[in-house]
Scaffold this motif. Structure first.
Motif, PDB file in Angstrom:
ATOM      1  N   ALA A   1      20.424   7.008-117.158  1.00  0.00           N
ATOM      2  CA  ALA A   1      21.487   7.894-117.633  1.00  0.00           C
ATOM      3  C   ALA A   1      22.262   8.555-116.500  1.00  0.00           C
ATOM      4  N   GLY A   2      21.617   8.852-115.394  1.00  0.00           N
ATOM      5  CA  GLY A   2      22.285   9.538-114.289  1.00  0.00           C
ATOM      6  C   GLY A   2      23.001   8.623-113.325  1.00  0.00           C
ATOM      7  N   ALA A   3      23.043   7.338-113.607  1.00  0.00           N
ATOM      8  CA  ALA A   3      23.640   6.383-112.677  1.00  0.00           C
ATOM      9  C   ALA A   3      25.115   6.663-112.409  1.00  0.00           C
ATOM     10  N   SER A   4      25.823   7.205-113.389  1.00  0.00           N
ATOM     11  CA  SER A   4      27.254   7.461-113.191  1.00  0.00           C
ATOM     12  C   SER A   4      27.508   8.574-112.176  1.00  0.00           C
ATOM     13  N   HIS A   5      26.465   9.358-111.845  1.00  0.00           N
ATOM     14  CA  HIS A   5      26.605  10.444-110.864  1.00  0.00           C
ATOM     15  C   HIS A   5      26.121  10.033-109.473  1.00  0.00           C
ATOM     16  N   LEU A   6      25.583   8.827-109.358  1.00  0.00           N
ATOM     17  CA  LEU A   6      25.087   8.358-108.059  1.00  0.00           C
ATOM     18  C   LEU A   6      26.224   7.751-107.246  1.00  0.00           C
ATOM     19  N   PRO A   7      26.094   7.783-105.915  1.00  0.00           N
ATOM     20  CA  PRO A   7      27.092   7.071-105.111  1.00  0.00           C
ATOM     21  C   PRO A   7      26.925   5.568-105.323  1.00  0.00           C
ATOM     22  N   VAL A   8      27.984   4.822-105.077  1.00  0.00           N
ATOM     23  CA  VAL A   8      27.917   3.373-105.228  1.00  0.00           C
ATOM     24  C   VAL A   8      26.888   2.797-104.262  1.00  0.00           C
ATOM     25  N   GLU A   9      26.913   3.285-103.027  1.00  0.00           N
ATOM     26  CA  GLU A   9      25.967   2.832-102.005  1.00  0.00           C
ATOM     27  C   GLU A   9      25.682   3.963-101.035  1.00  0.00           C
ATOM     28  N   CYS A  10      24.572   3.864-100.333  1.00  0.00           N
ATOM     29  CA  CYS A  10      24.255   4.850 -99.307  1.00  0.00           C
ATOM     30  C   CYS A  10      25.109   4.561 -98.073  1.00  0.00           C
ATOM     31  N   LYS A  11      25.298   5.581 -97.257  1.00  0.00           N
ATOM     32  CA  LYS A  11      26.136   5.434 -96.065  1.00  0.00           C
ATOM     33  C   LYS A  11      25.615   4.297 -95.189  1.00  0.00           C
ATOM     34  N   ASP A  12      26.506   3.402 -94.821  1.00  0.00           N
ATOM     35  CA  ASP A  12      26.207   2.228 -93.989  1.00  0.00           C
ATOM     36  C   ASP A  12      25.112   1.339 -94.578  1.00  0.00           C
ATOM     37  N   PHE A  13      24.954   1.366 -95.905  1.00  0.00           N
ATOM     38  CA  PHE A  13      23.921   0.581 -96.614  1.00  0.00           C
ATOM     39  C   PHE A  13      22.515   0.911 -96.115  1.00  0.00           C
ATOM     40  N   LYS A  14      22.305   2.100 -95.606  1.00  0.00           N
ATOM     41  CA  LYS A  14      20.994   2.499 -95.108  1.00  0.00           C
ATOM     42  C   LYS A  14      20.342   3.426 -96.127  1.00  0.00           C
ATOM     43  N   CYS A  15      19.668   2.836 -97.096  1.00  0.00           N
ATOM     44  CA  CYS A  15      18.976   3.608 -98.126  1.00  0.00           C
ATOM     45  C   CYS A  15      17.682   4.172 -97.557  1.00  0.00           C
ATOM     46  N   PRO A  16      17.283   5.375 -98.004  1.00  0.00           N
ATOM     47  CA  PRO A  16      15.999   5.917 -97.562  1.00  0.00           C
ATOM     48  C   PRO A  16      14.882   4.953 -97.981  1.00  0.00           C
ATOM     49  N   PRO A  17      13.939   4.674 -97.093  1.00  0.00           N
ATOM     50  CA  PRO A  17      12.906   3.681 -97.401  1.00  0.00           C
ATOM     51  C   PRO A  17      11.985   4.070 -98.561  1.00  0.00           C
ATOM     52  N   ASP A  18      11.867   5.363 -98.838  1.00  0.00           N
ATOM     53  CA  ASP A  18      10.932   5.818 -99.874  1.00  0.00           C
ATOM     54  C   ASP A  18      11.605   6.023-101.233  1.00  0.00           C
ATOM     55  N   ARG A  19      12.892   5.622-101.374  1.00  0.00           N
ATOM     56  CA  ARG A  19      13.606   5.853-102.639  1.00  0.00           C
ATOM     57  C   ARG A  19      14.163   4.551-103.198  1.00  0.00           C
ATOM     58  N   THR A  20      14.147   4.444-104.500  1.00  0.00           N
ATOM     59  CA  THR A  20      14.739   3.289-105.163  1.00  0.00           C
ATOM     60  C   THR A  20      15.875   3.713-106.084  1.00  0.00           C
ATOM     61  N   ASP A  21      16.153   5.031-106.119  1.00  0.00           N
ATOM     62  CA  ASP A  21      17.193   5.553-107.009  1.00  0.00           C
ATOM     63  C   ASP A  21      18.234   6.373-106.266  1.00  0.00           C
ATOM     64  N   CYS A  22      18.461   6.039-104.988  1.00  0.00           N
ATOM     65  CA  CYS A  22      19.387   6.818-104.162  1.00  0.00           C
ATOM     66  C   CYS A  22      20.852   6.460-104.412  1.00  0.00           C
ATOM     67  N   CYS A  23      21.103   5.232-104.850  1.00  0.00           N
ATOM     68  CA  CYS A  23      22.474   4.794-105.094  1.00  0.00           C
ATOM     69  C   CYS A  23      22.472   3.667-106.130  1.00  0.00           C
TER      70      CYS A  23
END
Length: 144
Positions: free
Chosen positions: A39-61
């Protein structure tokens, strides 16, 4: 793109249906994820800066969430589907220098065989020469 499947197995169209104000348009990652139950996906960024997602998260973008969906990770590529329908298996090799790839050795051998043949005078002869040259590559060479 072909339709995806929701977690419960129901087909999920990736384009807005007829009758919708944006009929035929691609829904976009956020909308597709909302339909999958995020449900909260519409509030997430499309991607993390420089495609560098935090390694411990799967819901950052949206990008990270989307690539975690089984119907996106287990999709056969167009080349795999096309080859499978024609009875061929596609084998993806690891990325390394092209000269170390055995297929380059096979192509080199078949080109050498082709160059030894007389110049073809018709398209049929050309095709025949190419096929003979490719088939001339010894199986032992491929296995080395």
């Amino acid at each position: 793109m072909v339709d995806a499947r929701l977690p419960n197995g129901v087909p999920q169209p990736l384009y807005f249906p007829e009758g919708h104000e944006r009929a035929g348009w691609f829904k976009g990652m956020a909308q597709i994820l909302v339909e999958c139950g995020y449900a909260g996906a519409s509030h997430l960024p499309v991607e993390c800066k420089d495609f560098k997602c935090p390694p411990d998260r799967t819901d950052c973008c949206c990008h990270r969430l989307m690539y975690g969906q089984s119907d996106f990770t287990n999709v056969e590529s167009i080349i795999e589907t096309t080859c499978r329908l024609r009875g061929f298996e596609v084998i993806f090799l690891l990325k390394f220098h092209c000269e170390l790839n055995f297929i380059e050795q096979c192509w080199g051998f078949s080109k050498w065989v082709y160059q030894m043949k007389p110049r073809p005078s018709s398209e049929e002869m050309l095709e025949c020469s190419v096929v003979e040259s490719v088939e001339a590559v010894p199986l032992e060479t491929m296995r080395q």
